[in-house]
Design a protein around this motif. Structure first.
Motif, PDB file in Angstrom:
ATOM      1  N   LEU A 100       0.825  -1.203   0.000  1.00 31.52           N
ATOM      2  CA  LEU A 100       0.000   0.000   0.000  1.00 31.52           C
ATOM      3  C   LEU A 100       0.864   1.259   0.000  1.00 31.52           C
ATOM      4  N   TYR A 101       1.993   1.188   0.688  1.00 32.41           N
ATOM      5  CA  TYR A 101       2.902   2.327   0.741  1.00 32.41           C
ATOM      6  C   TYR A 101       3.498   2.620  -0.630  1.00 32.41           C
ATOM      7  N   ILE A 102       3.870   1.565  -1.346  1.00 33.12           N
ATOM      8  CA  ILE A 102       4.398   1.717  -2.709  1.00 33.12           C
ATOM      9  C   ILE A 102       3.333   2.326  -3.619  1.00 33.12           C
ATOM     10  N   LEU A 103       2.117   1.828  -3.507  1.00 33.85           N
ATOM     11  CA  LEU A 103       1.027   2.353  -4.326  1.00 33.85           C
ATOM     12  C   LEU A 103       0.783   3.833  -4.037  1.00 33.85           C
ATOM     13  N   GLU A 104       0.832   4.183  -2.763  1.00 28.96           N
ATOM     14  CA  GLU A 104       0.525   5.556  -2.361  1.00 28.96           C
ATOM     15  C   GLU A 104       1.622   6.536  -2.727  1.00 28.96           C
ATOM     16  N   THR A 105       2.872   6.152  -2.509  1.00 29.16           N
ATOM     17  CA  THR A 105       3.968   7.108  -2.672  1.00 29.16           C
ATOM     18  C   THR A 105       4.580   7.130  -4.062  1.00 29.16           C
ATOM     19  N   VAL A 106       4.373   6.065  -4.833  1.00 28.07           N
ATOM     20  CA  VAL A 106       4.970   5.993  -6.166  1.00 28.07           C
ATOM     21  C   VAL A 106       3.920   6.099  -7.261  1.00 28.07           C
ATOM     22  N   LEU A 107       2.935   5.220  -7.223  1.00 29.24           N
ATOM     23  CA  LEU A 107       1.974   5.156  -8.319  1.00 29.24           C
ATOM     24  C   LEU A 107       0.941   6.278  -8.286  1.00 29.24           C
ATOM     25  N   LEU A 108       0.445   6.601  -7.103  1.00 34.72           N
ATOM     26  CA  LEU A 108      -0.607   7.626  -7.021  1.00 34.72           C
ATOM     27  C   LEU A 108      -0.155   8.971  -7.570  1.00 34.72           C
ATOM     28  N   PRO A 109       1.029   9.480  -7.218  1.00 33.43           N
ATOM     29  CA  PRO A 109       1.477  10.746  -7.816  1.00 33.43           C
ATOM     30  C   PRO A 109       1.578  10.689  -9.342  1.00 33.43           C
ATOM     31  N   ILE A 110       2.035   9.545  -9.859  1.00 30.20           N
ATOM     32  CA  ILE A 110       2.149   9.384 -11.309  1.00 30.20           C
ATOM     33  C   ILE A 110       0.784   9.475 -11.967  1.00 30.20           C
ATOM     34  N   PHE A 111      -0.192   8.779 -11.404  1.00 29.71           N
ATOM     35  CA  PHE A 111      -1.524   8.769 -12.005  1.00 29.71           C
ATOM     36  C   PHE A 111      -2.244  10.110 -11.842  1.00 29.71           C
ATOM     37  N   ILE A 112      -1.934  10.848 -10.790  1.00 25.91           N
ATOM     38  CA  ILE A 112      -2.513  12.180 -10.634  1.00 25.91           C
ATOM     39  C   ILE A 112      -2.062  13.091 -11.778  1.00 25.91           C
ATOM     40  N   MET A 113      -0.769  13.019 -12.138  1.00 21.87           N
ATOM     41  CA  MET A 113      -0.262  13.825 -13.239  1.00 21.87           C
ATOM     42  C   MET A 113      -0.876  13.399 -14.574  1.00 21.87           C
ATOM     43  N   ILE A 114      -1.040  12.102 -14.766  1.00 20.61           N
ATOM     44  CA  ILE A 114      -1.657  11.600 -16.000  1.00 20.61           C
ATOM     45  C   ILE A 114      -3.091  12.089 -16.113  1.00 20.61           C
ATOM     46  N   ILE A 115      -3.827  12.028 -15.012  1.00 19.85           N
ATOM     47  CA  ILE A 115      -5.223  12.482 -14.998  1.00 19.85           C
ATOM     48  C   ILE A 115      -5.305  13.973 -15.284  1.00 19.85           C
ATOM     49  N   LEU A 116      -4.345  14.737 -14.740  1.00 16.88           N
ATOM     50  CA  LEU A 116      -4.324  16.180 -14.995  1.00 16.88           C
ATOM     51  C   LEU A 116      -4.127  16.465 -16.481  1.00 16.88           C
ATOM     52  N   GLY A 117      -3.198  15.728 -17.119  1.00 14.13           N
ATOM     53  CA  GLY A 117      -3.005  15.887 -18.557  1.00 14.13           C
ATOM     54  C   GLY A 117      -4.249  15.512 -19.333  1.00 14.13           C
ATOM     55  N   PHE A 118      -4.927  14.469 -18.888  1.00 10.69           N
ATOM     56  CA  PHE A 118      -6.187  14.020 -19.514  1.00 10.69           C
ATOM     57  C   PHE A 118      -7.231  15.139 -19.476  1.00 10.69           C
ATOM     58  N   ILE A 119      -7.365  15.785 -18.315  1.00  9.32           N
ATOM     59  CA  ILE A 119      -8.347  16.862 -18.141  1.00  9.32           C
ATOM     60  C   ILE A 119      -7.987  18.078 -18.999  1.00  9.32           C
ATOM     61  N   LEU A 120      -6.698  18.440 -18.989  1.00  5.57           N
ATOM     62  CA  LEU A 120      -6.250  19.599 -19.762  1.00  5.57           C
ATOM     63  C   LEU A 120      -6.483  19.407 -21.265  1.00  5.57           C
ATOM     64  N   GLN A 121      -6.263  18.177 -21.751  1.00  9.14           N
ATOM     65  CA  GLN A 121      -6.473  17.902 -23.168  1.00  9.14           C
ATOM     66  C   GLN A 121      -7.939  18.071 -23.542  1.00  9.14           C
ATOM     67  N   HIS A 122      -8.835  17.587 -22.704  1.00  8.33           N
ATOM     68  CA  HIS A 122     -10.272  17.719 -22.973  1.00  8.33           C
ATOM     69  C   HIS A 122     -10.719  19.179 -22.935  1.00  8.33           C
TER      70      HIS A 122
END
Length: 307
Positions: free
Chosen positions: A5-27
């Motif tokens: 859970l720590y790996i998911l929270e500290t590594v993957l979650l920040p990455i996916f937040i940035m991806i989602i932000l790019g997704f929103i900006l493109q739309h």
């Protein structure tokens, strides 16, 4: 479970937040992805490599072991990728994108934080990661660009075109300044770090923007076989090479873990820059990153048992 859970929270979650932000900006704004790709290739990636190589201090023996491992690893992956490509019904451009998805792995914005978490800032482990990261970026922006461009303008022109890429010169300059201990003036070093720090953010925002243009079908295709090779077969190959070379300890663990990284964001960057099935490249990067939330955790656990 808490470590996972720590790996998911500290590594993957920040990455996916940035991806989602790019997704929103493109739309919302319909970003110019070609401009973003050029910024990444000609500004941010060279700056990142220059800063990392200039700051990294490592023994030449370590460099030798990492280079041998990397070359063997890429050769085996290339052979597997080409064999898989024979079963693909796509055109040469699509086959190149699929093969690149196996060869280019995310040793930077994904691999570096994973390394830092697992080894708790161990300088030897981070040196291994930076070396792999540098070679991966050089390989991506040399062979990766050459493989795509050779389909369009021929192999000779594509090869000559590589020498116009700033990545090569950023690397050579960093190595020369590093080993000759030449200090870099602060008025140059400060903006260089600004550029290096921006690389990860721009690449992830661009990935999210590319994903926003994809119509996901989630139907079975050859892409899933390549993702399986990247996430599962890749670490198995790395384990075999590590055993063959007789590596052990932190070096072996760091190489094993970095081999499990998902497809590199830069593979979709160059696909976008040279208009070579960019939607397919972005889909593979996204899906492999998503699925790696399981496979990388397993590989980290196995690294502690094997080495």
């Amino acid at each position: 479970m808490s470590e996972m859970l720590y790996i998911l929270e500290t590594v993957l979650l920040p990455i996916f937040i940035m991806i989602i932000l790019g997704f929103i900006l493109q739309h919302k704004f319909d970003l110019d992805l070609n401009t973003l790709a050029k910024l990444n290739i000609y500004v941010f990636v060279p700056g990142f490599i220059f800063v990392k190589f200039y700051k990294t201090h490592f023994a030449l023996s370590l460099l030798f072991y990492i280079v041998v491992f990397f070359v063997l690893y890429i050769i085996v992956l290339y052979i597997i990728g080409r064999l898989l490509a024979k079963f693909s019904k796509g055109d040469k451009g699509e086959v190149t994108t699929l093969t690149n998805s196996v060869l280019f792995f995310n040793s930077g914005n994904y691999g570096v934080p994973v390394n830092d978490l697992v080894f708790k800032g161990d300088p030897l482990a981070m040196s291994v990661q930076v070396l792999v990261l540098s070679m991966q970026n050089i390989f991506t922006f040399s062979y990766g660009v050459f493989a795509i461009q050779s389909l369009r303008i021929g192999k000779l022109k594509a090869l000559l075109g590589y020498f116009k890429m700033p990545v090569l010169y950023a690397l050579l300059l960093a190595i020369i300044l590093n080993y000759t201990h030449v200090p870099i003036p602060k008025f140059i070093w400060t903006p260089a770090n600004y550029v290096a720090d921006a690389m990860i953010a721009i690449a992830l925002l661009m990935l999210g923007a590319q994903i926003a243009r994809i119509k996901f079908s989630f139907k079975w295709s050859a892409a899933y076989a390549f993702i399986f090779v990247r996430l599962v077969i890749g670490p198995i190959i790395a384990w075999g090479i590590i055993e063959l070379m007789g590596l052990e300890g932190v070096i072996a663990q760091a190489l094993f873990i970095t081999s499990a990284m998902p497809t590199s964001v830069n593979s979709s960057v160059i696909a976008q820059e040279y208009d070579n099935h960019p939607e397919l490249a972005a889909e593979i990067v996204f899906l492999s990153t998503l699925l790696s939330s399981v496979t990388v955790v397993v590989v980290i656990y196995c690294s502690k048992l094997l080495f």
